[in-house]
Design an enzyme around this catalytic site. Structure first.
Site, PDB file in Angstrom:
ATOM      1  N   ASP A   1     -15.344 -40.213  96.659  1.00 15.19           N
ATOM      2  CA  ASP A   1     -15.940 -39.232  97.561  1.00 15.19           C
ATOM      3  C   ASP A   1     -15.061 -39.172  98.815  1.00 15.19           C
ATOM      4  O   ASP A   1     -14.102 -39.914  98.946  1.00 15.19           O
ATOM      5  CB  ASP A   1     -17.400 -39.593  97.876  1.00 15.19           C
ATOM      6  CG  ASP A   1     -17.541 -40.926  98.583  1.00 15.19           C
ATOM      7  OD1 ASP A   1     -18.664 -41.425  98.685  1.00 15.19           O
ATOM      8  OD2 ASP A   1     -16.518 -41.471  99.027  1.00 15.19           O
TER       9      ASP A   1
ATOM     10  N   CYS B   1     -31.623 -56.699  76.536  1.00 18.00           N
ATOM     11  CA  CYS B   1     -32.651 -56.383  75.526  1.00 18.00           C
ATOM     12  C   CYS B   1     -32.400 -57.097  74.200  1.00 18.00           C
ATOM     13  O   CYS B   1     -33.345 -57.423  73.477  1.00 18.00           O
ATOM     14  CB  CYS B   1     -32.707 -54.871  75.298  1.00 18.00           C
ATOM     15  SG  CYS B   1     -33.330 -53.975  76.720  1.00 18.00           S
TER      16      CYS B   1
ATOM     17  N   HIS C   1     -28.603 -53.409  81.876  1.00 14.75           N
ATOM     18  CA  HIS C   1     -29.590 -52.614  81.134  1.00 14.75           C
ATOM     19  C   HIS C   1     -29.733 -51.206  81.714  1.00 14.75           C
ATOM     20  O   HIS C   1     -29.680 -50.200  81.011  1.00 14.75           O
ATOM     21  CB  HIS C   1     -30.964 -53.288  81.142  1.00 14.75           C
ATOM     22  CG  HIS C   1     -32.029 -52.359  80.623  1.00 14.75           C
ATOM     23  ND1 HIS C   1     -32.234 -52.140  79.270  1.00 14.75           N
ATOM     24  CD2 HIS C   1     -32.889 -51.522  81.272  1.00 14.75           C
ATOM     25  CE1 HIS C   1     -33.183 -51.223  79.113  1.00 14.75           C
ATOM     26  NE2 HIS C   1     -33.591 -50.825  80.320  1.00 14.75           N
TER      27      HIS C   1
END
Ligand SMILES: CNc1nc2cc(C(N)=O)ccc2[nH]1
Length: 373
Positions: A93, A310, A336
């Site tokens: 940016d 997971c 995750h």
């Protein structure tokens, strides 16, 4: 490897689009989500782990890197890709947004912004010219124009004045960027929530000519309904054959609504920042792992998710290491969340390519309404 930058629009489904951005450092599948690598790191993640989540590109923050370790030092060390061991594309940016929200003692004039570092109080200048030079030293593949993002709500005359300043700065950014094959400069549309001002901004940017166009000035507190209302017209005011980048967005349902309305790229700190605060995004909604109800839960966060958190750990374990403030907590939950965000992007890319975006979107929202998180 061709030293060119290009965008191929491959399929559309309503206003939603899928395609590919081709750069010398690799391809970016769109719609794309960019993890934020503020200080030359996506916090709590190794770069190879960021790649494993499915990210084709990440974002670097000019404001932070110019202050520490400085763009000159990164340049001397071979550029940002080498420095942070990420060899895929990087978008940086301009520093304009963060200088207004993070620095002290700012003075904004037609020339640019003088400010004091929030780290050590040292004085600095950000202008179209200095921002282009800093981003060149960093070696980013996609450079953002130096602009001003006005805080909302603001009256229309303030929004108009700010947008017109940003358009003058866009012209100066283009001139300062120079001729850099394989690199892109993106213009940033401003104009608040005003359709006429956004049209004026889009026209001004197209007269200058950019390799991509961002929708700026949003995700600044206007709320989702107002943002979507603006996205019902703003992306369509931009060239159809160039990438459209919505800055600073967002929550999963923000992202889906933005892609539905013609956005190709987004960035947001949410998945990584939330990972460190125990907020976990799943296809059934948000899980706050800090909650005591997870203390004995042997289930994974999401038994359909491919991420290490997971596949290898229970909610009980993730609850424990978060409560114990162990470093692995931020690592696993960030991993995750970034995986989940990339899986949303992949799901949308495939659905748009198949012409089934509406069905995919309905399933996305139904999964969140189903609960059982
Ligand atoms: C988090 N929201 C957000 N809105 C943004 C707008 C801009 C912009 N240049 O208008 C840049 C970064 C932004 N981040």
């Amino acid at each position: 490897m061709k030293n060119t930058f290009s965008f191929e629009l491959q399929k559309t489904d309503g206003a939603a689009r899928t395609g590919v951005i081709r750069t010398p450092r690799g391809e970016v599948r769109t719609p794309a989500f960019m993890p934020v690598g503020t200080a030359a790191t996506v916090k709590a993640m190794m770069p190879e782990s960021v790649a494993e989540t499915g990210a084709d590109i990440l974002l670097g923050n000019t404001y932070h890197l110019m202050l520490r370790p400085t763009a000159e030092r990164i340049d001397r060390l071979g550029g940002l890709h080498r420095f942070m061991n990420w060899d895929r594309p990087i978008l940086t940016d301009s520093g304009g947004f963060q200088v207004m929200s993070l620095s002290g003692l700012r003075k904004l004039t037609e020339d640019g912004v003088t400010f004091k570092s929030h780290i050590d109080g040292s004085k600095h200048v950000l202008s179209p010219e200095t921002s282009m030079e800093i981003q060149r030293l960093l070696g980013s593949d996609i450079v953002m124009c130096f602009d001003e993002c006005p805080a909302l709500p603001a009256d229309k005359s303030r929004i108009a004045d700010s947008m017109r300043l940003s358009m003058r700065w866009a012209d100066r950014s283009r001139a300062a960027f120079g001729d850099r094959p394989g690199h892109a400069l993106f213009g940033i549309q401003q104009g608040g929530l005003e359709e006429d001002l956004r049209a004026e901004s889009a026209e001004a940017l197209q007269q200058i000519g950019f390799e991509g166009y961002a929708v700026g000035g949003l995700a600044v507190g206007e709320g989702q309904e107002a943002m979507f209302g603006c996205l019902d017209f703003a992306p369509g005011q931009l060239p159809v054959d160039k990438p459209r980048y919505l800055m600073g967005v967002g929550k999963p349902d923000d992202i889906v609504g933005a892609v539905k309305r013609g956005i190709d790229m987004m960035d947001c700190v949410l998945p990584s920042r939330s990972g460190r605060t125990g907020q976990v995004f799943t296809r059934h909604g948000v899980v706050n792992i800090k909650n005591a109800r997870h203390a004995d839960d042997p289930r994974p966060l999401d038994d359909t998710c491919r991420c290490p958190a997971c596949r290898n750990y229970s909610r009980a374990y993730l609850h424990h290491v978060f409560r114990s403030q162990e470093m692995i907590s931020g690592m696993l939950l960030t991993w995750h969340n970034l995986t989940y965000f990339q899986d949303i992007m992949q799901g949308m890319r495939a659905a748009i390519a198949a012409g089934t975006f509406d069905a995919w979107e309905a399933d996305f929202h139904a999964g969140r309404a189903a609960g059982d998180i």
